[in-house]
Design a protein around this motif. Structure first.
Motif, PDB file in Angstrom:
ATOM      1  N   GLU A   1       8.266  -2.108  -8.053  1.00 17.70           N
ATOM      2  CA  GLU A   1       7.195  -1.951  -7.065  1.00 17.70           C
ATOM      3  C   GLU A   1       5.830  -1.763  -7.722  1.00 17.70           C
ATOM      4  OE1 GLU A   1       7.781   0.214  -3.337  1.00 17.70           O
ATOM      5  OE2 GLU A   1       9.631   1.015  -4.211  1.00 17.70           O
ATOM      6  N   ILE A   2       4.823  -2.311  -7.057  1.00 15.91           N
ATOM      7  CA  ILE A   2       3.430  -2.005  -7.357  1.00 15.91           C
ATOM      8  C   ILE A   2       2.826  -1.428  -6.082  1.00 15.91           C
ATOM      9  CG2 ILE A   2       1.140  -2.933  -7.857  1.00 15.91           C
ATOM     10  CD1 ILE A   2       2.437  -5.081  -9.535  1.00 15.91           C
ATOM     11  N   VAL A   3       2.341  -0.201  -6.159  1.00 14.17           N
ATOM     12  CA  VAL A   3       1.668   0.431  -5.015  1.00 14.17           C
ATOM     13  C   VAL A   3       0.175   0.373  -5.280  1.00 14.17           C
ATOM     14  CG1 VAL A   3       1.368   2.532  -3.662  1.00 14.17           C
ATOM     15  CG2 VAL A   3       3.636   1.926  -4.542  1.00 14.17           C
ATOM     16  N   GLU A   4      -0.543  -0.313  -4.395  1.00 11.33           N
ATOM     17  CA  GLU A   4      -1.983  -0.514  -4.558  1.00 11.33           C
ATOM     18  C   GLU A   4      -2.655  -0.345  -3.194  1.00 11.33           C
ATOM     19  OE1 GLU A   4      -5.382  -0.646  -5.418  1.00 11.33           O
ATOM     20  OE2 GLU A   4      -4.391  -1.402  -7.244  1.00 11.33           O
ATOM     21  N   LYS A   5      -3.498   0.657  -3.075  1.00 13.87           N
ATOM     22  CA  LYS A   5      -4.145   0.936  -1.791  1.00 13.87           C
ATOM     23  C   LYS A   5      -5.088  -0.189  -1.372  1.00 13.87           C
ATOM     24  CE  LYS A   5      -2.133   4.881  -1.119  1.00 13.87           C
ATOM     25  NZ  LYS A   5      -1.109   4.995  -0.043  1.00 13.87           N
ATOM     26  N   ASP A   6      -5.740  -0.808  -2.336  1.00 11.42           N
ATOM     27  CA  ASP A   6      -6.661  -1.906  -2.042  1.00 11.42           C
ATOM     28  C   ASP A   6      -6.061  -3.197  -2.599  1.00 11.42           C
ATOM     29  OD1 ASP A   6      -8.705  -3.677  -1.582  1.00 11.42           O
ATOM     30  OD2 ASP A   6     -10.136  -2.711  -2.934  1.00 11.42           O
TER      31      ASP A   6
ATOM     32  N   LEU B   1      -7.354 -11.691   3.057  1.00  9.33           N
ATOM     33  CA  LEU B   1      -6.408 -11.051   2.143  1.00  9.33           C
ATOM     34  C   LEU B   1      -5.343 -12.045   1.670  1.00  9.33           C
ATOM     35  CD1 LEU B   1      -5.356  -8.628   0.630  1.00  9.33           C
ATOM     36  CD2 LEU B   1      -4.131  -7.923   2.709  1.00  9.33           C
ATOM     37  N   THR B   2      -4.847 -12.856   2.587  1.00  6.71           N
ATOM     38  CA  THR B   2      -3.833 -13.844   2.214  1.00  6.71           C
ATOM     39  C   THR B   2      -4.356 -14.782   1.132  1.00  6.71           C
ATOM     40  OG1 THR B   2      -2.977 -13.789   4.480  1.00  6.71           O
ATOM     41  CG2 THR B   2      -2.258 -15.608   3.088  1.00  6.71           C
ATOM     42  N   LEU B   3      -5.570 -15.280   1.317  1.00  5.47           N
ATOM     43  CA  LEU B   3      -6.155 -16.193   0.332  1.00  5.47           C
ATOM     44  C   LEU B   3      -6.469 -15.474  -0.976  1.00  5.47           C
ATOM     45  CD1 LEU B   3      -6.791 -19.265   0.702  1.00  5.47           C
ATOM     46  CD2 LEU B   3      -6.238 -18.043   2.813  1.00  5.47           C
ATOM     47  N   SER B   4      -6.892 -14.218  -0.888  1.00  2.00           N
ATOM     48  CA  SER B   4      -7.179 -13.444  -2.092  1.00  2.00           C
ATOM     49  C   SER B   4      -5.934 -13.321  -2.961  1.00  2.00           C
ATOM     50  CB  SER B   4      -7.694 -12.052  -1.710  1.00  2.00           C
ATOM     51  OG  SER B   4      -7.858 -11.237  -2.846  1.00  2.00           O
ATOM     52  N   VAL B   5      -4.802 -13.029  -2.335  1.00  2.00           N
ATOM     53  CA  VAL B   5      -3.546 -12.911  -3.079  1.00  2.00           C
ATOM     54  C   VAL B   5      -3.124 -14.261  -3.637  1.00  2.00           C
ATOM     55  CG1 VAL B   5      -1.072 -12.476  -2.844  1.00  2.00           C
ATOM     56  CG2 VAL B   5      -2.721 -10.884  -1.832  1.00  2.00           C
ATOM     57  N   ALA B   6      -3.155 -15.283  -2.811  1.00  2.00           N
ATOM     58  CA  ALA B   6      -2.688 -16.608  -3.233  1.00  2.00           C
ATOM     59  C   ALA B   6      -3.480 -17.131  -4.424  1.00  2.00           C
ATOM     60  CB  ALA B   6      -2.778 -17.578  -2.065  1.00  2.00           C
ATOM     61  N   ARG B   7      -4.776 -16.863  -4.446  1.00  2.00           N
ATOM     62  CA  ARG B   7      -5.621 -17.367  -5.532  1.00  2.00           C
ATOM     63  C   ARG B   7      -5.364 -16.671  -6.867  1.00  2.00           C
ATOM     64  NH1 ARG B   7     -10.471 -17.347  -1.264  1.00  2.00           N
ATOM     65  NH2 ARG B   7     -10.409 -19.553  -0.615  1.00  2.00           N
ATOM     66  N   LYS B   8      -4.627 -15.565  -6.830  1.00  2.00           N
ATOM     67  CA  LYS B   8      -4.329 -14.837  -8.061  1.00  2.00           C
ATOM     68  C   LYS B   8      -2.981 -15.229  -8.666  1.00  2.00           C
ATOM     69  CE  LYS B   8      -7.244 -10.957  -6.714  1.00  2.00           C
ATOM     70  NZ  LYS B   8      -7.320  -9.578  -6.193  1.00  2.00           N
ATOM     71  N   LEU B   9      -2.324 -16.208  -8.065  1.00  2.04           N
ATOM     72  CA  LEU B   9      -1.026 -16.643  -8.568  1.00  2.04           C
ATOM     73  C   LEU B   9      -1.175 -17.885  -9.439  1.00  2.04           C
ATOM     74  CD1 LEU B   9       1.025 -16.264  -5.261  1.00  2.04           C
ATOM     75  CD2 LEU B   9       0.909 -14.649  -7.178  1.00  2.04           C
TER      76      LEU B   9
ATOM     77  N   ARG C   1       0.816  -1.223   0.000  1.00  2.00           N
ATOM     78  CA  ARG C   1       0.000   0.000   0.000  1.00  2.00           C
ATOM     79  C   ARG C   1       0.844   1.265   0.000  1.00  2.00           C
ATOM     80  NH1 ARG C   1      -3.268  -3.643   3.186  1.00  2.00           N
ATOM     81  NH2 ARG C   1      -1.922  -3.249   4.983  1.00  2.00           N
ATOM     82  N   SER C   2       2.141   1.134   0.293  1.00  2.00           N
ATOM     83  CA  SER C   2       3.037   2.285   0.266  1.00  2.00           C
ATOM     84  C   SER C   2       4.390   1.838  -0.266  1.00  2.00           C
ATOM     85  CB  SER C   2       3.184   2.894   1.669  1.00  2.00           C
ATOM     86  OG  SER C   2       3.671   1.928   2.588  1.00  2.00           O
TER      87      SER C   2
END
Length: 220
Positions: free
Chosen positions: A46-51, A87-95, A34-35
């Motif tokens: 880097e990828i900065v993403e607030k959400d 959030l952890t699962l949301s990220v993992a499922r996008k890999l 996020r920062s």
């Protein structure tokens, strides 16, 4: 090896990022957060993403080191579960399938999900859910983590504690090897596990130390 790193501005993430940038086995690091981390390096993007829930799928990387987290102290149960589990699962499922996913859990995590300690149940549920995904998943369960190389915690109380404990750390490590580790060892262990695997998917404190033991290649 190309690595994605979440939580690089936190204490553990700072240590992992340092080791990734030093290690010759890691050719590229994508930091997502996020920062910005505020550090320039030829390996670093880097990828900065607030959400972070809104992230698009990320491809082209071999491993994801997920160091993002929040203390359960003073955090509403729903918010703790949203960050720790959802959030952890949301990220993992996008890999992509077979990506190595290294998750920073914690010593005392409850794999049964039936214990009295809420944070331990949530961490256990997260580990269990990750293990069911088509990823190469490892969970790290460190105990007390001593920051090294000028790395600090964002929390004032923790910063004070670490300053007090630092001179005693060598004694603590000899006396309680199953309970203490460092930011350096966690970073080195993550890289080793991503590169070579490990004999089991859940690494307790002593496993983290063992995985970190191989010397860094000469010249790094």
């Amino acid at each position: 090896m190309r690595v994605i790193l979440f939580g690089a501005t936190g204490m553990v993430g700072q240590g992992v990022l340092r080791e990734c940038l030093l290690d010759e086995r890691v050719e590229a690091v994508l930091v997502v957060g996020r920062s910005p981390v505020g550090a320039g390096h030829p390996k670093l993007t880097e990828i900065v993403e607030k959400d972070l829930f809104a992230l698009e799928p990320i491809t082209g990387y071999d491993a994801c080191f997920f160091c993002l987290g929040v203390s359960s102290v003073g955090v509403a149960p729903e918010e703790y579960e949203r960050i720790t589990y959802q959030l952890t699962l949301s990220v993992a499922r996008k890999l992509p399938e077979n990506t190595t996913f290294v998750y920073v859990s914690g010593q005392g995590t409850d794999s049964t999900e039936r214990g009295r300690v809420r944070w331990a149940r949530v961490k256990g549920a997260t580990e269990n859910a990750l293990a069911k995904l088509p990823l190469r998943t490892f969970a790290f369960r460190p105990g007390y983590i001593q920051p090294l190389h000028g790395i600090t915690s964002k929390t004032t109380l923790y910063r004070t504690l670490y300053r007090v404990v630092m001179p005693l750390y060598p004694v603590l490590r000899r006396a309680f090897p199953r309970m203490v580790t460092t930011t350096e060892d966690i970073g080195r262990a993550m890289i080793a596990v991503a590169a070579d695997g490990y004999r089991k998917p859940v690494l307790e404190n002593t496993d983290i130390t063992a995985a970190a033991r191989p010397a860094r290649p000469a010249g790094s």
